[in-house]
Each structure stands twice: as C-alpha cells, then as structure tokens.
Write an enzyme that holds these catalytic residues in place. Structure first.
Site, PDB file in Angstrom:
ATOM      1  N   ILE A 271      40.782  57.537  28.405  1.00 53.14           N
ATOM      2  CA  ILE A 271      40.698  56.162  27.911  1.00 53.14           C
ATOM      3  C   ILE A 271      39.311  55.585  28.161  1.00 53.14           C
ATOM      4  CG2 ILE A 271      41.624  53.827  28.147  1.00 53.14           C
ATOM      5  CD1 ILE A 271      44.312  55.076  28.906  1.00 53.14           C
TER       6      ILE A 271
ATOM      7  N   SER B 208      44.326  48.364  32.509  1.00 51.67           N
ATOM      8  CA  SER B 208      44.870  49.517  33.220  1.00 51.67           C
ATOM      9  C   SER B 208      46.093  49.132  34.049  1.00 51.67           C
ATOM     10  CB  SER B 208      43.793  50.148  34.103  1.00 51.67           C
ATOM     11  OG  SER B 208      44.265  51.323  34.720  1.00 51.67           O
ATOM     12  N   ARG B 209      45.893  48.620  35.266  1.00 50.55           N
ATOM     13  CA  ARG B 209      46.980  48.182  36.129  1.00 50.55           C
ATOM     14  C   ARG B 209      46.557  46.907  36.833  1.00 50.55           C
ATOM     15  NH1 ARG B 209      49.561  50.850  33.405  1.00 50.55           N
ATOM     16  NH2 ARG B 209      51.015  52.550  33.889  1.00 50.55           N
TER      17      ARG B 209
ATOM     18  N   ASP C  78      45.111  42.389  30.364  1.00 53.23           N
ATOM     19  CA  ASP C  78      46.363  42.795  29.725  1.00 53.23           C
ATOM     20  C   ASP C  78      47.412  43.122  30.767  1.00 53.23           C
ATOM     21  OD1 ASP C  78      47.970  43.524  27.391  1.00 53.23           O
ATOM     22  OD2 ASP C  78      47.769  45.586  28.108  1.00 53.23           O
TER      23      ASP C  78
ATOM     24  N   GLU D 279      53.205  41.200  37.617  1.00 52.02           N
ATOM     25  CA  GLU D 279      53.791  41.073  36.279  1.00 52.02           C
ATOM     26  C   GLU D 279      55.267  41.463  36.219  1.00 52.02           C
ATOM     27  OE1 GLU D 279      52.879  45.017  33.720  1.00 52.02           O
ATOM     28  OE2 GLU D 279      51.078  43.946  34.342  1.00 52.02           O
TER      29      GLU D 279
ATOM     30  N   HIS E  99      50.642  43.137  28.771  1.00 54.56           N
ATOM     31  CA  HIS E  99      50.720  44.598  28.906  1.00 54.56           C
ATOM     32  C   HIS E  99      51.039  45.269  27.565  1.00 54.56           C
ATOM     33  CE1 HIS E  99      51.371  47.767  32.240  1.00 54.56           C
ATOM     34  NE2 HIS E  99      50.989  48.371  31.134  1.00 54.56           N
ATOM     35  N   GLN E 100      50.235  44.957  26.562  1.00 54.61           N
ATOM     36  CA  GLN E 100      50.479  45.479  25.223  1.00 54.61           C
ATOM     37  C   GLN E 100      49.401  46.435  24.736  1.00 54.61           C
ATOM     38  OE1 GLN E 100      49.887  41.321  23.378  1.00 54.61           O
ATOM     39  NE2 GLN E 100      49.167  42.647  21.719  1.00 54.61           N
TER      40      GLN E 100
END
Length: 331
Positions: A154, A232-233, A257, A262, A294-295
């Site tokens: 990525i 990422s996270r 994101d 979350e 988170h999309q």
C-alpha cells in the site's frame, strides 16, 4: 455446515452470498461480534468477522463453548483478535493477508487532496450558493516532499502516485522496498521524515511497537503546515495529542479514515444519539480535519478479493489445509 458472518455491510452482503453460493452455506448478520452478540454463534463451527468485531478472551471463550472452531477475519489487520487466547482454546484463526493496495492508497490520496484543497468546505458552500473563495486556498504538491511511513504494497502504491505528482519521496520502514527506491525514494529516520515532509501518510500495521507511532513528540517534529493522513489503523496516532496540536492552530490538514477508539462507533449510525466520545467530537469540529469511517478498503475490487480469500480460508479449514492466511493453526 453454516458459517455465521458478523458485521456484514449492505454492499458486502450480495458479494458474500454470490461467492459462497453452492460452495458453503453462509448467514450474514449486520451486528458486530462482541460479548453481547457472541451467544448468537452457538452451534456454529465457523464464524467470519470484520475488523471492528471484538475477539478478546471473553468473546473467544463464549464462541469456543458454543462449538466455534474457526474465526475467518475479513481483513488484513488482526489487532482485535487475542491470538494467544484463540490458541489456548484450540481455535483456528485466519485472515485476508492481502487485497488491492490501490483501494487504500487511492483513498489516502483522496483525503490528502480533500484537506489540501478544502473540498468539503467548498462543496458545502456551493450547496448554499455561496461561491466565495475565501479560506479555500490550497498548495501545489508538485515539488514538495511526501513522507511514507511503511513502504509495503500500500505504501508503495501511495508513493507511485506521489511520484506522479512530481514529489520528492522520503520513506521509513524496517526493510527498504526496491520498487520505492526505483522511484527515487530516500530512506531516512522517522524523525527526519517527519521534520522534512509536507505530506505524511501512514501505512504500517498496528503492533505494540507501532502503537502511537505518531505521538506528541512526533507531532511536534512535523512542520506547522504539514498534511497528515492515516488510512491504516487508528492506534498509530495519539488522538489526544493530535487534538492538542490542532487547538494550537497547527497543520494544513489532517485526513483520518481510522480512529483509535472507533470500535462501537464506525460502521454504525450514531446520528440520533449523543456522542459520548469527547475526543472524536472535538476532532471533527476542526475545519482542517476530515474524518471518514474506515472506508479506504471499500471498493468493489478490494471487497471482492477479501470475500474470495475468506471463502478460500473456509474451504482450506474444511479440507484440513493451511495457507499463509492462517494466524493460529488448528490444534
């Protein structure tokens, strides 16, 4: 033998059902796996989970007591799974080791460009027929420096896009990627990358070593007008420290994101309830911050690959095979 899939999105459900048709019975649930919903899985030898499901020791013990022996995670990340508890309980855990890197890399760039060029603010104005340009000035990224923390598949895809913009590339990773080197990327220390980059994008997994990789010290090392993107996270960024720096008026833009707290929020409709997470509530009020739920992975291509890998994991489990996707093998 039916597999019970938790946390299935409405767009994801037909892809799962088509892929599994005739090969494996599947029942899709929109609820997430947690301590309250784990009893639903009683009698199911196999369950499939999403990244925001809770697979801590208590949940795994409930699953194991109900006869579950396989957890097929529909994600690459597995920080939500207690692997030691799963091994102790004799459960097999498998994940999706890879899917389209372009989905996440392209979305990271979408966030970067959106905050740089004030796209959300501009779109909101024009819906009200306010066509002023005040406060909408961005910057050319051509000729500026992109810092990529994590240069796997990525990160490399993100770097190729940055190269196309004509940006100078800095990288930080435990192992250098020759494909990134070929683009002209220079590998430097994390501190130098943060200090020199105009755009910083995070593409590393969440592990104990990377928890709060971007902490108060890292944030203070960054340029005041830098752009930070995390697709990422959430746990990679110390959100409380980030809010502190944003309150001081720092950073051109921040695109997130993911969010470290979350779970229990993202993928759910919370629009009619009070937001109890004060940090997130404050974060979304900053005009230079864009938060999405988170999309980044959520394209037809990537989800289809995730579904296909999940099916392979289930079929491998049934046949007694072991692949690179298995995190905890059958005992």
């Amino acid at each position: 033998m039916e597999i019970l899939a938790f946390g299935v999105q409405s767009d994801e459900k037909p892809l799962l059902e088509r892929a599994f048709a005739g090969r494996q019975e599947i029942r899709c649930l929109d609820v997430f796996l947690n301590e309250d919903t784990a009893p639903i899985a009683a009698g199911h030898e196999m369950v499939s989970t999403s990244v925001n499901c809770d697979l801590g020791p208590g949940v795994l013990e409930t699953l194991a007591a109900g006869g579950t022996r396989l957890v097929a995670q529909r994600a690459t990340g597995f920080n939500n799974v207690d692997l030691d508890a799963a091994a102790r309980l004799g459960m097999t855990v498998a994940r999706v080791s890879a899917y389209s890197p372009y989905a996440v890399a392209e979305f990271a760039w979408t966030l970067a460009m959106a905050v740089n060029r004030r796209i959300v603010r501009a779109a909101t104005r024009t819906r009200d027929f306010d066509f002023r340009l005040d406060g909408l000035m961005g910057r050319d990224l051509h000729g500026r420096t992109a810092g990529v923390l994590g240069t796997g598949k990525i990160g490399a895809a993100f770097a190729r896009i940055a190269h196309g913009f004509g940006m100078r590339l800095l990288g930080w990773d435990a192992a250098e990627n020759p494909d990134c080197r070929a683009l002209g990327m220079r590998y430097v220390t994390k501190e130098r990358l943060l200090a020199e980059s105009d755009l910083i994008s995070l593409h590393v997994p969440l592990m104990p070593e990377t928890q709060h990789l971007i902490d108060r010290t890292a944030l203070k090392t960054m340029k005041d007008d830098a752009i930070l993107v995390n697709s990422s996270r959430g746990g990679l960024v110390d959100t409380a420290a980030l809010v502190h720096e944003l309150r001081a008026g720092r950073f051109t833009g921040v695109g997130l994101d993911v969010y470290e707290s979350e779970a229990g929020l993202f993928f759910l409709d919370k629009s009619l309830t009070a937001m109890e997470d004060d940090t997130l509530a404050r974060l979304v009020t900053f005009p230079n911050v864009l938060v999405t739920s988170h999309q980044a992975y959520y394209t037809e291509d990537a989800v289809a690959q995730i579904v296909a890998a999940t099916l392979r994991n289930v079929l491998d489990y049934r046949a007694g095979r072991r692949s690179e996707n298995v995190l905890v093998p059958r005992s």
